[in-house]
Design an enzyme around this catalytic site. Structure first.
Site, PDB file in Angstrom:
ATOM      1  N   ARG A  82      -9.424   8.030  -0.404  1.00 42.44           N
ATOM      2  CA  ARG A  82      -8.425   8.788   0.350  1.00 42.44           C
ATOM      3  C   ARG A  82      -8.678  10.290   0.222  1.00 42.44           C
ATOM      4  O   ARG A  82      -8.521  11.038   1.188  1.00 42.44           O
ATOM      5  CB  ARG A  82      -7.014   8.443  -0.124  1.00 42.44           C
ATOM      6  CG  ARG A  82      -5.930   9.148   0.687  1.00 42.44           C
ATOM      7  CD  ARG A  82      -4.537   8.638   0.405  1.00 42.44           C
ATOM      8  NE  ARG A  82      -4.117   8.891  -0.974  1.00 42.44           N
ATOM      9  CZ  ARG A  82      -2.939   8.530  -1.468  1.00 42.44           C
ATOM     10  NH1 ARG A  82      -2.075   7.872  -0.705  1.00 42.44           N
ATOM     11  NH2 ARG A  82      -2.615   8.785  -2.719  1.00 42.44           N
ATOM     12  N   LYS A 190      -3.547  14.208   2.560  1.00 42.17           N
ATOM     13  CA  LYS A 190      -2.849  14.516   1.305  1.00 42.17           C
ATOM     14  C   LYS A 190      -3.270  15.929   0.911  1.00 42.17           C
ATOM     15  O   LYS A 190      -4.131  16.145   0.052  1.00 42.17           O
ATOM     16  CB  LYS A 190      -3.210  13.498   0.222  1.00 42.17           C
ATOM     17  CG  LYS A 190      -2.249  13.517  -0.972  1.00 42.17           C
ATOM     18  CD  LYS A 190      -2.509  12.337  -1.896  1.00 42.17           C
ATOM     19  CE  LYS A 190      -1.612  12.363  -3.132  1.00 42.17           C
ATOM     20  NZ  LYS A 190      -0.217  12.077  -2.821  1.00 42.17           N
ATOM     21  N   GLU A 223       9.242   8.781   5.510  1.00 37.77           N
ATOM     22  CA  GLU A 223       8.803   8.587   4.132  1.00 37.77           C
ATOM     23  C   GLU A 223       9.638   9.449   3.202  1.00 37.77           C
ATOM     24  O   GLU A 223      10.411  10.301   3.645  1.00 37.77           O
ATOM     25  CB  GLU A 223       7.326   8.943   3.987  1.00 37.77           C
ATOM     26  CG  GLU A 223       7.006  10.380   4.378  1.00 37.77           C
ATOM     27  CD  GLU A 223       5.516  10.684   4.413  1.00 37.77           C
ATOM     28  OE1 GLU A 223       4.749   9.988   3.716  1.00 37.77           O
ATOM     29  OE2 GLU A 223       5.115  11.625   5.140  1.00 37.77           O
TER      30      GLU A 223
END
Length: 414
Positions: A82, A190, A223
């Site tokens: 990721r 991220k 989220e």
């Protein structure tokens, strides 16, 4: 080639000032790797990032994390995947790094920290140092930083958010917040810019909540600040929002993988991604917050107790570790049976799969050497030499107590 330890050899007044001004929380930072130092330090005074790094002044960086349990690092493989994907989406070339060199640096930093449990590792990949312009075209090379710090577990003083072990037993309250969601590009990366995440958490915390739950521009559940949200419907269906416009959580992915056995056993009917409205969450049988490798039960949303279940469901023997009693109580606002079953499987998965061994022995030998003991006793020697390409860099400072500065002896790239 192992990553070098850095141990100070010459007193530096300015560094000593930094060492004397470290906040109490800094004691929880156990080890730090900096690509600028080309080594690892255990002195919090050296755990810093250059102000001209675009990580600082432009937020042009990505990061990820991993858990440590039983002397091994869990999930580093898919967390690095990721990280690299995020770096690509942020148009940051890896430069001299690859997945395996990043893994090696992270594991070495964990080894220097010396803890087999109760620690957490975070790492940042930046477009690098350059000037202060918005464009990274003058950055010379990417930067990489790793920090190992103590994990928040067990009971903590009153007024402080409890550790996740306690949260699993008591559950947490949660609130929908007014903070807008990130645009798709940033939501899927991220990135180092977590202001939106911080504001989300702050708004919920001000009401007594945990992380907050965001709602997107279409009125759908998105989220939490640093977690995904899932519900268990009255029909025993596990549902969580699609990853289209939010971060693809690794904990959610693991739950889908290990939760299939609950579907086969009939505990759950199915697990699926779905569009959720706020009322779907408020009226759910169970609500679960998923992030950081752990899951936490949400027992109330917007002050409405969650669930109407009244069952007794013992866990399978092999998934029963860590609980004194797992028979479920009655009434709304309780930790639910599906959560307890799923959490036991998550803990089991973390203890048994996707683990990288931490090379403690390699650094234990270095720390047990006569030179290392001499440095730890407070002795100092002088340093000479200069930082030039291809030469050894030696970081200098004064030994303080039992937390020595680390020493740099050569450069690591692969």
């Amino acid at each position: 080639m192992s990553i070098p330890l850095i141990d100070d050899e010459v007193e530096m007044g300015s560094l000593r000032v930094l060492q004397n001004r470290q906040p109490e929380q800094a004691a929880g930072m156990l080890a730090f790797y900096s690509s600028h130092l080309r080594g690892i330090t255990r002195d919090p005074a050296l755990m810093s990032v250059p102000i001209d790094d675009h990580l600082c002044h432009r937020g042009h960086a990505v990061f990820d994390t991993a858990n440590v349990c039983g002397g091994e690092c869990f999930g580093l493989d898919f967390h690095l995947d990721r990280l690299i994907k995020s770096a690509g989406n942020a148009k940051m070339p890896l430069g001299p790094y690859n997945k395996e060199s990043l893994r090696k640096i992270i594991l070495a930093t964990l080894a220097v920290a010396g803890k087999r449990d109760g620690v957490f590792v975070r790492y940042w990949f930046s477009v690098g140092r350059g000037d202060f312009s918005v464009s990274p075209k003058h950055c010379l090379e990417p930067s990489f930083f790793v920090v190992v710090h103590g994990a928040m577990t067990g009971s903590v003083p009153a007024g402080v958010m409890p550790g996740k072990s306690e949260m699993k037993l008591t559950g947490v309250k949660e609130y929908f917040v007014s903070v807008p969601t990130k645009p798709k590009l940033l939501a899927n990366i991220k990135s180092n810019n977590y202001m939106i995440n911080a504001l989300c958490c702050m708004e919920s915390s001000a009401k007594g909540g945990y992380l907050g739950i965001q709602i997107d521009q279409d009125g759908n559940v998105a989220e939490g600040a640093v977690a995904n949200i899932a519900i268990i419907t009255k029909e025993k269906i596990f549902r969580t929002p699609h990853f289209d416009n939010i971060l693809a959580g690794t904990t959610v992915r693991r739950c889908f993988a290990i939760g299939e056995q609950m579907v086969k056993q009939g505990t759950l009917r199915k697990m699926e991604f779905a569009t959720l409205k706020p009322d779907d969450v408020r009226n759910a049988e169970e609500v679960i917050s998923l992030g950081g490798g752990h899951i936490v039960p949400v027992i109330a949303v917007d002050d409405k107790p969650i669930g109407t279940f009244c069952v007794a469901m013992p866990l399978e023997a092999e998934a029963d570790e860590g609980y004194i009693s797992l028979l479920v109580g009655t009434g709304s606002g309780k930790v639910g049976p599906i959560f307890k079953l799923l959490d036991a499987l998550v803990v089991k998965d973390m203890n048994e799969t996707h683990r990288d061994k931490i090379p403690f022995e390699a650094y234990k030998q270095k720390q047990g050497s006569a030179a290392w003991k001499h440095l730890r006793s407070g002795a100092m020697t002088s340093m000479s030499g200069a930082l030039t390409v291809g030469l050894v860099l030696v970081l200098t400072a004064r030994i303080t107590g039992t937390r020595p500065l680390l020493r740099l002896s050569n450069m690591l790239r692969a």
